[in-house]
Design a protein around this motif. Sequence first.
Motif, PDB file in Angstrom:
ATOM      1  N   SER A 140       0.870  -1.166   0.000  1.00 59.97           N
ATOM      2  CA  SER A 140       0.000   0.000   0.000  1.00 59.97           C
ATOM      3  C   SER A 140       0.910   1.219   0.000  1.00 59.97           C
ATOM      4  N   ILE A 141       0.763   2.103  -1.005  1.00 57.55           N
ATOM      5  CA  ILE A 141       1.772   3.131  -1.265  1.00 57.55           C
ATOM      6  C   ILE A 141       1.133   4.508  -1.361  1.00 57.55           C
ATOM      7  N   ILE A 142       1.820   5.504  -0.789  1.00 54.50           N
ATOM      8  CA  ILE A 142       1.497   6.912  -1.012  1.00 54.50           C
ATOM      9  C   ILE A 142       2.606   7.482  -1.888  1.00 54.50           C
ATOM     10  N   ARG A 143       2.229   8.066  -3.014  1.00 51.45           N
ATOM     11  CA  ARG A 143       3.196   8.563  -4.000  1.00 51.45           C
ATOM     12  C   ARG A 143       3.144  10.086  -4.060  1.00 51.45           C
ATOM     13  N   MET A 144       4.316  10.715  -4.085  1.00 50.34           N
ATOM     14  CA  MET A 144       4.430  12.163  -4.217  1.00 50.34           C
ATOM     15  C   MET A 144       5.360  12.471  -5.384  1.00 50.34           C
ATOM     16  N   GLY A 145       4.960  13.400  -6.246  1.00 50.27           N
ATOM     17  CA  GLY A 145       5.801  13.726  -7.391  1.00 50.27           C
ATOM     18  C   GLY A 145       5.409  15.026  -8.045  1.00 50.27           C
ATOM     19  N   THR A 146       6.220  15.457  -8.994  1.00 52.11           N
ATOM     20  CA  THR A 146       5.960  16.689  -9.722  1.00 52.11           C
ATOM     21  C   THR A 146       5.603  16.447 -11.179  1.00 52.11           C
ATOM     22  N   GLU A 147       5.865  15.258 -11.671  1.00 53.58           N
ATOM     23  CA  GLU A 147       5.501  14.889 -13.035  1.00 53.58           C
ATOM     24  C   GLU A 147       5.011  13.454 -13.046  1.00 53.58           C
ATOM     25  N   ASN A 148       4.375  13.063 -14.125  1.00 56.69           N
ATOM     26  CA  ASN A 148       3.811  11.726 -14.205  1.00 56.69           C
ATOM     27  C   ASN A 148       4.844  10.712 -14.692  1.00 56.69           C
ATOM     28  N   THR A 149       6.032  10.757 -14.086  1.00 59.86           N
ATOM     29  CA  THR A 149       7.072   9.783 -14.401  1.00 59.86           C
ATOM     30  C   THR A 149       7.768   9.396 -13.108  1.00 59.86           C
ATOM     31  N   ASN A 150       8.430   8.245 -13.103  1.00 55.30           N
ATOM     32  CA  ASN A 150       9.153   7.800 -11.924  1.00 55.30           C
ATOM     33  C   ASN A 150      10.361   8.659 -11.620  1.00 55.30           C
ATOM     34  N   ASN A 151      10.872   9.416 -12.631  1.00 49.89           N
ATOM     35  CA  ASN A 151      12.070  10.221 -12.439  1.00 49.89           C
ATOM     36  C   ASN A 151      11.851  11.369 -11.463  1.00 49.89           C
ATOM     37  N   PHE A 152      10.605  11.757 -11.236  1.00 50.33           N
ATOM     38  CA  PHE A 152      10.305  12.896 -10.386  1.00 50.33           C
ATOM     39  C   PHE A 152       9.279  12.507  -9.316  1.00 50.33           C
ATOM     40  N   ALA A 153       9.492  11.360  -8.683  1.00 53.47           N
ATOM     41  CA  ALA A 153       8.523  10.875  -7.705  1.00 53.47           C
ATOM     42  C   ALA A 153       9.237  10.177  -6.557  1.00 53.47           C
ATOM     43  N   ALA A 154       8.604  10.216  -5.395  1.00 54.31           N
ATOM     44  CA  ALA A 154       9.064   9.479  -4.222  1.00 54.31           C
ATOM     45  C   ALA A 154       7.853   8.811  -3.592  1.00 54.31           C
ATOM     46  N   GLU A 155       8.107   7.761  -2.813  1.00 56.95           N
ATOM     47  CA  GLU A 155       7.005   6.982  -2.265  1.00 56.95           C
ATOM     48  C   GLU A 155       7.307   6.542  -0.838  1.00 56.95           C
ATOM     49  N   ILE A 156       6.260   6.406  -0.060  1.00 55.13           N
ATOM     50  CA  ILE A 156       6.318   5.761   1.236  1.00 55.13           C
ATOM     51  C   ILE A 156       5.257   4.672   1.229  1.00 55.13           C
ATOM     52  N   GLY A 157       5.595   3.503   1.679  1.00 53.21           N
ATOM     53  CA  GLY A 157       4.644   2.406   1.562  1.00 53.21           C
ATOM     54  C   GLY A 157       4.830   1.335   2.620  1.00 53.21           C
ATOM     55  N   PHE A 158       3.844   0.451   2.677  1.00 51.50           N
ATOM     56  CA  PHE A 158       3.896  -0.723   3.540  1.00 51.50           C
ATOM     57  C   PHE A 158       3.904  -1.957   2.648  1.00 51.50           C
ATOM     58  N   PHE A 171       8.589   1.052   3.955  1.00 52.87           N
ATOM     59  CA  PHE A 171       9.714   1.382   3.083  1.00 52.87           C
ATOM     60  C   PHE A 171       9.570   2.775   2.493  1.00 52.87           C
ATOM     61  N   LEU A 172      10.710   3.331   2.104  1.00 55.44           N
ATOM     62  CA  LEU A 172      10.784   4.617   1.405  1.00 55.44           C
ATOM     63  C   LEU A 172      11.584   4.424   0.130  1.00 55.44           C
ATOM     64  N   ASN A 173      11.221   5.178  -0.904  1.00 52.32           N
ATOM     65  CA  ASN A 173      12.071   5.215  -2.086  1.00 52.32           C
ATOM     66  C   ASN A 173      11.953   6.572  -2.761  1.00 52.32           C
ATOM     67  N   SER A 181      11.561  -1.137  -5.366  1.00 51.36           N
ATOM     68  CA  SER A 181      12.688  -0.289  -4.986  1.00 51.36           C
ATOM     69  C   SER A 181      12.473   0.197  -3.562  1.00 51.36           C
ATOM     70  N   GLN A 182      12.993  -0.574  -2.590  1.00 51.01           N
ATOM     71  CA  GLN A 182      12.834  -0.237  -1.179  1.00 51.01           C
ATOM     72  C   GLN A 182      14.183   0.255  -0.656  1.00 51.01           C
ATOM     73  N   GLN A 183      14.446   1.556  -0.831  1.00 57.21           N
ATOM     74  CA  GLN A 183      15.764   2.102  -0.529  1.00 57.21           C
ATOM     75  C   GLN A 183      16.014   2.240   0.969  1.00 57.21           C
ATOM     76  N   ASP A 197      16.709  -4.102   1.580  1.00 58.05           N
ATOM     77  CA  ASP A 197      15.364  -4.321   2.123  1.00 58.05           C
ATOM     78  C   ASP A 197      15.313  -5.550   3.024  1.00 58.05           C
ATOM     79  N   THR A 198      16.491  -6.098   3.358  1.00 61.66           N
ATOM     80  CA  THR A 198      16.553  -7.248   4.262  1.00 61.66           C
ATOM     81  C   THR A 198      17.601  -7.000   5.347  1.00 61.66           C
TER      82      THR A 198
END
Length: 265
Positions: A140-158, A171-173, A181-183, A197-198
């Motif tokens: 389950s993820i909350i996504r924040m970004g400035t454009e509709n691409t992965n290059n300009f987005a970050a996420e927090i999720g379970f 996780f955060l990425n 991508s669980q950085q 992530d382990t």
Amino acid sequence: TEKMRITRDGNVGIGTPTPQGKLHVKSANAGSFVYDTSADDLIVESNANGGITIATAAANTSRIIFASPDDATGSEILFNQASTLMKLGTTTTNGILALQSGNGSERMRITSTGNVGIGTTTPVAKLHVQNPSNSYNQSSIIRMGTENTNNFAAEIGFFRGTSSEVDRGLFLNATGSGQSSQQVKLLLNGNVGIATDTPSDRLTVNGNIQLTAVGNAVSFATSGAAASNGVRTVNSFETVIYNGRGSAGFAVVGNSDIRLGFGTA
């Protein structure tokens, strides 16, 4: 030319001789279909843009009220031009507001206490996001970004994890790539991983750790003396490895030598 008709069953048609509801206003034929009998008291029909307008003076409020014998103003939609404010929702003590999409499926709910649920009808926090899937390897993820691409987005999720649940956690990425991508990872057991992530320990770092300012330290607590041991930078060229318990012992690692000392760091 006929402009209005009242049928023998009491339906009124304006622009149509065959009104399909109690009041049927028709400017042009919208097509052939059967109207929903649970909402046919007022029908406005057009084959172009259609609508209903409620107009008031700018200082006053336009309202549509949904009522019953139990509550004369159970819920409402209102707009005030002077305050440029539009509201919609319930006015009852325990009222709940829900939004749906798709085939009438509920997607979001606001409870009477102000909790917002996405993917759940019983949110237990101010914002409760839930993936309703009961399968493993789901997130389950909350996504924040400035454009509709992965290059300009970050996420927090379970991430629910595998069946053993050893990888379940937060996780955060900064890649916008979801659970793949669980950085930064916080496991259920409290272990934290950076670039992994382990994590197998309280802090597991897959890479180097850099202290950039003079005086910064990595400290190690011992029984009875918190943060008494550690590694600290003392200037731009030297690092101290110190032990503050009893007679202190230390080593200074410089550019070209290693000095050992006891009694003081």
